[in-house]
Design an enzyme around this catalytic site. Structure first.
Site, short mmCIF file in Angstrom:
data_model
loop_
_atom_site.label_atom_id
_atom_site.label_comp_id
_atom_site.label_asym_id
_atom_site.label_seq_id
_atom_site.Cartn_x
_atom_site.Cartn_y
_atom_site.Cartn_z
N HIS A 1 0.84 -1.19 0.00
CA HIS A 1 0.00 0.00 0.00
C HIS A 1 0.88 1.25 0.00
CE1 HIS A 1 -3.87 -2.02 1.43
NE2 HIS A 1 -2.97 -2.99 1.48
N GLU B 1 3.26 -0.48 4.09
CA GLU B 1 2.86 0.85 3.63
C GLU B 1 4.12 1.55 3.14
OE1 GLU B 1 -0.03 2.42 3.43
OE2 GLU B 1 -1.44 1.22 4.62
#
Length: 204
Positions: free
Chosen positions: A33, A100
């Site tokens: 992500h 992330e």
């Protein structure tokens, strides 16, 4: 980003992911992500430790020594439900993580971002695949850094494979080796889905 669907597994994209996870023996995965420099592991909906938190946290923190990301339980970012890594771990016991990655935007340009993200995370990904999926004698030669070893040691992880390995041979009635195909089926309830068969996703 925030839409959960009308009920568990109601959306086709979710059904596709569920089909992959349950149609294959997925021992570990990482969902990628943007943006933020984080390594996340289950759970996303509670601060309670997962049953295998020693592995999840130990390997999560060890991977973070390679990419420099902040390691934390998923709920530390914000509360979530039904994420891919939580679902994999909760229904199959496979180890799921979310990385992330930093970027200049929520959807950064591929050419200037993704190759660099891969290069930065390659060693961390190899570490996860080796520790979660391969027996010690099958692992590629990868000397963990002192920082990574320290994180594994904190959780008392010595590198042993945590998933079961079935070994043996097929023989005939006289005990002579023969070629054969073995099929193994397992049925179990899970912490997240106690009535899994009655409430199976996609059941008509």
């Amino acid at each position: 980003q925030t839409y959960r669907g009308t009920d568990p597994g109601s959306e086709q994209e979710t059904k596709n992911v569920i089909s992959i996870l349950h149609g294959n023996h997925v021992l570990a995965l990482v969902t990628h992500h943007t943006d933020g420099d984080l390594v996340l592991w289950p759970w996303g909906d509670t601060y309670a430790d997962a049953p295998d938190n020693s592995f999840l946290e130990g390997v999560g923190r060890a991977m973070a020594t390679y990419n420099g990301y902040k390691p934390e339980k998923s709920i530390g970012l914000y509360a979530t439900t039904g994420t891919t890594d939580d679902y994999l771990y909760g229904t199959t016991g496979g180890y799921g993580y979310t990385f992330e990655h930093a970027g200049v935007a929520f959807h950064p340009p591929y050419a200037s971002t993704v190759p660099a993200m891969y290069a930065k995370n390659r060693e961390a990904l190899i570490m996860l695949a080796s520790l979660a999926c391969l027996a010690p004698e099958q692992r590629p030669k990868q000397e963990f850094t002192p920082a990574a070893k320290a994180q594994l040691a904190k959780q008392d992880l010595k590198g042993a494979l945590t998933h079961g390995i079935i070994t043996g041979r097929t023989v005939n009635a006289k005990g002579k080796p023969v070629a054969g195909t073995l099929t193994i089926t397992k049925t179990f309830d899970t912490l997240l889905w106690k009535r899994s068969e009655e409430r199976r996703v996609g059941k008509e």
